[in-house]
Design a protein around this motif. Sequence first.
Motif, mmCIF file in Angstrom:
data_model
loop_
_atom_site.group_PDB
_atom_site.id
_atom_site.type_symbol
_atom_site.label_atom_id
_atom_site.label_comp_id
_atom_site.label_asym_id
_atom_site.label_seq_id
_atom_site.Cartn_x
_atom_site.Cartn_y
_atom_site.Cartn_z
ATOM 1 N N ILE A 1 0.819 -1.215 0.000
ATOM 2 C CA ILE A 1 0.000 0.000 0.000
ATOM 3 C C ILE A 1 0.854 1.268 0.000
ATOM 4 C CG2 ILE A 1 -2.019 -1.045 1.063
ATOM 5 C CD1 ILE A 1 -1.078 0.024 3.756
ATOM 6 N N GLU A 2 2.178 1.116 0.082
ATOM 7 C CA GLU A 2 3.054 2.293 0.017
ATOM 8 C C GLU A 2 4.445 1.846 -0.409
ATOM 9 O OE1 GLU A 2 3.406 6.044 2.865
ATOM 10 O OE2 GLU A 2 4.609 4.381 3.629
ATOM 11 N N MET A 3 5.083 2.641 -1.274
ATOM 12 C CA MET A 3 6.451 2.380 -1.715
ATOM 13 C C MET A 3 7.311 3.597 -1.430
ATOM 14 S SD MET A 3 6.604 -0.722 -3.140
ATOM 15 C CE MET A 3 8.131 -0.626 -4.074
ATOM 16 N N ARG A 4 8.459 3.370 -0.754
ATOM 17 C CA ARG A 4 9.449 4.438 -0.532
ATOM 18 C C ARG A 4 10.820 3.882 -0.880
ATOM 19 N NH1 ARG A 4 7.767 7.404 5.214
ATOM 20 N NH2 ARG A 4 5.639 7.983 4.586
ATOM 21 N N GLU A 5 11.356 4.310 -2.032
ATOM 22 C CA GLU A 5 12.600 3.759 -2.567
ATOM 23 C C GLU A 5 12.455 2.238 -2.670
ATOM 24 O OE1 GLU A 5 15.655 5.392 -0.067
ATOM 25 O OE2 GLU A 5 15.440 7.382 -0.940
ATOM 26 N N ASP A 6 13.274 1.466 -1.960
ATOM 27 C CA ASP A 6 13.126 0.016 -2.067
ATOM 28 C C ASP A 6 12.363 -0.558 -0.878
ATOM 29 O OD1 ASP A 6 15.040 0.278 -0.080
ATOM 30 O OD2 ASP A 6 16.153 -1.515 -0.704
ATOM 31 N N MET A 7 11.726 0.319 -0.082
ATOM 32 C CA MET A 7 10.954 -0.122 1.089
ATOM 33 C C MET A 7 9.467 -0.185 0.729
ATOM 34 S SD MET A 7 13.339 -0.336 3.473
ATOM 35 C CE MET A 7 12.706 -0.073 5.100
ATOM 36 N N ALA A 8 8.847 -1.296 1.022
ATOM 37 C CA ALA A 8 7.420 -1.478 0.743
ATOM 38 C C ALA A 8 6.665 -1.651 2.045
ATOM 39 C CB ALA A 8 7.215 -2.699 -0.144
ATOM 40 N N SER A 9 5.583 -0.858 2.210
ATOM 41 C CA SER A 9 4.674 -1.047 3.344
ATOM 42 C C SER A 9 3.550 -1.963 2.895
ATOM 43 C CB SER A 9 4.112 0.301 3.809
ATOM 44 O OG SER A 9 5.148 1.137 4.280
ATOM 45 N N ILE A 10 3.322 -3.009 3.658
ATOM 46 C CA ILE A 10 2.394 -4.074 3.257
ATOM 47 C C ILE A 10 1.308 -4.219 4.308
ATOM 48 C CG2 ILE A 10 2.194 -6.549 2.772
ATOM 49 C CD1 ILE A 10 5.344 -6.351 2.212
ATOM 50 N N GLN A 11 0.032 -4.186 3.887
ATOM 51 C CA GLN A 11 -1.039 -4.538 4.825
ATOM 52 C C GLN A 11 -1.311 -6.037 4.678
ATOM 53 O OE1 GLN A 11 -4.667 -2.394 4.265
ATOM 54 N NE2 GLN A 11 -4.921 -2.915 2.108
ATOM 55 N N VAL A 12 -1.198 -6.738 5.796
ATOM 56 C CA VAL A 12 -1.321 -8.198 5.805
ATOM 57 C C VAL A 12 -2.742 -8.573 6.193
ATOM 58 C CG1 VAL A 12 -0.402 -10.345 6.742
ATOM 59 C CG2 VAL A 12 1.120 -8.393 6.403
ATOM 60 N N TYR A 13 -3.339 -9.451 5.416
ATOM 61 C CA TYR A 13 -4.740 -9.804 5.609
ATOM 62 C C TYR A 13 -4.934 -10.951 6.599
ATOM 63 C CZ TYR A 13 -5.572 -6.857 1.573
ATOM 64 O OH TYR A 13 -5.636 -5.786 0.721
ATOM 65 N N GLU A 14 -3.871 -11.333 7.291
ATOM 66 C CA GLU A 14 -3.958 -12.390 8.292
ATOM 67 C C GLU A 14 -3.236 -11.950 9.559
ATOM 68 O OE1 GLU A 14 -3.623 -16.491 6.531
ATOM 69 O OE2 GLU A 14 -2.803 -15.373 4.834
ATOM 70 N N GLU A 15 -3.388 -12.704 10.619
ATOM 71 C CA GLU A 15 -2.778 -12.386 11.905
ATOM 72 C C GLU A 15 -1.246 -12.407 11.787
ATOM 73 O OE1 GLU A 15 -1.991 -11.149 15.311
ATOM 74 O OE2 GLU A 15 -4.124 -11.386 14.856
ATOM 75 N N THR A 16 -0.585 -11.348 12.273
ATOM 76 C CA THR A 16 0.875 -11.225 12.102
ATOM 77 C C THR A 16 1.666 -11.537 13.367
ATOM 78 O OG1 THR A 16 0.753 -8.866 12.618
ATOM 79 C CG2 THR A 16 0.640 -9.491 10.280
ATOM 80 N N SER A 17 1.017 -12.005 14.415
ATOM 81 C CA SER A 17 1.755 -12.293 15.643
ATOM 82 C C SER A 17 2.801 -13.375 15.380
ATOM 83 C CB SER A 17 0.788 -12.753 16.745
ATOM 84 O OG SER A 17 0.077 -13.907 16.326
ATOM 85 N N GLY A 18 4.001 -13.154 15.924
ATOM 86 C CA GLY A 18 5.094 -14.114 15.727
ATOM 87 C C GLY A 18 6.017 -13.772 14.585
ATOM 88 N N LEU A 19 5.617 -12.844 13.707
ATOM 89 C CA LEU A 19 6.505 -12.432 12.626
ATOM 90 C C LEU A 19 7.604 -11.521 13.181
ATOM 91 C CD1 LEU A 19 4.171 -11.570 9.596
ATOM 92 C CD2 LEU A 19 5.091 -13.784 10.292
ATOM 93 N N GLY A 20 8.743 -11.516 12.526
ATOM 94 C CA GLY A 20 9.837 -10.665 12.983
ATOM 95 C C GLY A 20 10.751 -10.280 11.840
ATOM 96 N N PRO A 21 11.656 -9.328 12.069
ATOM 97 C CA PRO A 21 12.605 -8.903 11.027
ATOM 98 C C PRO A 21 13.443 -10.071 10.520
ATOM 99 C CG PRO A 21 12.629 -7.390 12.893
ATOM 100 C CD PRO A 21 11.821 -8.571 13.316
ATOM 101 N N GLY A 22 13.779 -9.983 9.237
ATOM 102 C CA GLY A 22 14.617 -11.005 8.627
ATOM 103 C C GLY A 22 13.848 -12.057 7.855
#
Length: 592
Positions: free
Chosen positions: A40-61
């Motif tokens: 839903i947003e692009m800044r240079e090579d960074m993408a902001s993503i809205q996730v349609y499922e529960e994101t608990s437990g996700l982490g960097p990397g």
Amino acid sequence: MSKGTIVKVSGPLVVAKNMKDANMFDVVRVSNERLVGEIIEMREDMASIQVYEETSGLGPGEPVETTNMPLSVELGPGLMSQIFDGIQRPLVKIREMTGNTIKRGVEVDSVDRDNIWDFIPTVAVGNLVENGDIIGTVKETILVDHKIMIPFGIKGEITEISKGSFKVTDVVAKVKNEDGAIVDITMLQKWPVRVQRPYKNKFTPEVPLITGQRSVDTLFPIAKGGMAAIPGPFGSGKTVVQHQLAKWADADIVVYIGCGERGNEMTDVLMEFPELKDPKSGEPLMKRTVLIANTSDMPVAAREASIYTGITIAEYYRDMGYDVAIIADSTSRWAEALREMSARLEEMPGEEGYPAYLGSRLAQFYERAGKVMSLGIHGREGSISAIGAVSPPGGDLSEPVTQATMRIVKVFWGLDSALAYARHFPAINWLTSYSLYATRLSDWSAVNVAKDFPKLKTDAMRLLQEEASLQEIVRLVGVDALSKNERLVLEASRSIREDYLYQDAMHEIDTYCSPNKQYKMLSTIMDFYYQGKEILKADIEIEDLINLPVREKIGRMRFIEEKDFDQHNEIMRSELDEQMKQLKAKGGEVNA
């Protein structure tokens, strides 16, 4: 496929780097669990993503992989009678696979690939076709003939057409395109949900969407292809009104979106609809209904996508030439999802924290409604009527979502908590509601129902407005201060409110009222007023007029079945005329 890496997780918002090859609104798979998300947003090579499922437990990397495709719905035979979530995952099939709880990362085809459909061609080899043309039909349900259309961007000559039983992915026809290439045509299409399906022309709506609800059809009608909003505070009956519209509206197809709705209310819909009978055919209503269930406990991002999923499915059936009613309950909770995602993106907030683009996003949804001529050499007229509930906090109609909606829609059914607490349903306030279609649709009523129906509607509305003014006097000095004619206005208005506008959604007869029955009911009530006004010119006591025996029958006429109504109404009108004559004669004797 472009692959990136998660650098930040904030609830349903995930930020990933190394995504420069991705595009806005691309669907991505997030982490090793392959959760569904959308950029839903692009800044240079960074993408902001809205996730349609529960994101608990996700982490960097963790990895992110783009599909290089926008969020799309699958369109083909098998949509009807289905229950989807906000991103068109079939909930019944998921339940069969994973149990009562949706597991993260589950991948299921929206349209079943194993079902066999009987395809009957309507074109022959050598026929010229273009996008939108119908090449065959499939009996999707007993109520819906699914028309297989040429996908967008294809134009040429039919070189091969089949007849028989096929899966949705099987080739049923071949078209030689204008550049000489042979294109395979299947029964399955895909369409990006945020892109409006094209059409030839858009028409002015001139035919009413008959709902069977007297307060709607008589005072504040909506046209086929129109837009309406139902705002109201908690407990005022928004959901019940929308259920009634979904059940009884004169539409070929119904798409019902439970957008952030409470789970128990959505459960009621899912339990009721399979048991409801279609009033026109007697078949189950689900045979022409698509349900999209995105309850308030489901991921917030999918709530934002659900109304686009619903309107795209509606446009697909509209292009077949059907009249579609899309019910969204509620756009306020959709707007709250929009606000939450905007806040996580650190965008500049607008009024009450909603994003500055709230109004334009609402317009993008509602403006996809309308009556249109579809694409194709032989275009078809179809319509989408959009009806959205609004849940203003505390019933404050000045809040941003209600105000933005009112600037877009042409019908406003304002629900009143005072009417709801007084057990008057539907609690549509006749003094604050309006319909900008009313004048145009009066011509249809005069031709198709009765010549004097528009006048009766106008007079009834005038009486209700007069009553509101007189009630101020009654509160101050009492009813005895009113003249006979003013008391007649109060009595006729009370009859309009209690005997006509009040409608019991749970009563098997009163739940639906045909235009013919509506006209004759209102005509009887207004005839009491017209004749009473004449009689009061003689020396008649107002109490004698109010207490006419026939008025008890007038109060019960909404419970008479449609098939018996005309006969009962004739008897009732005769009794009214006779009792009025007797009262007039009594007044003449007194004067003598």
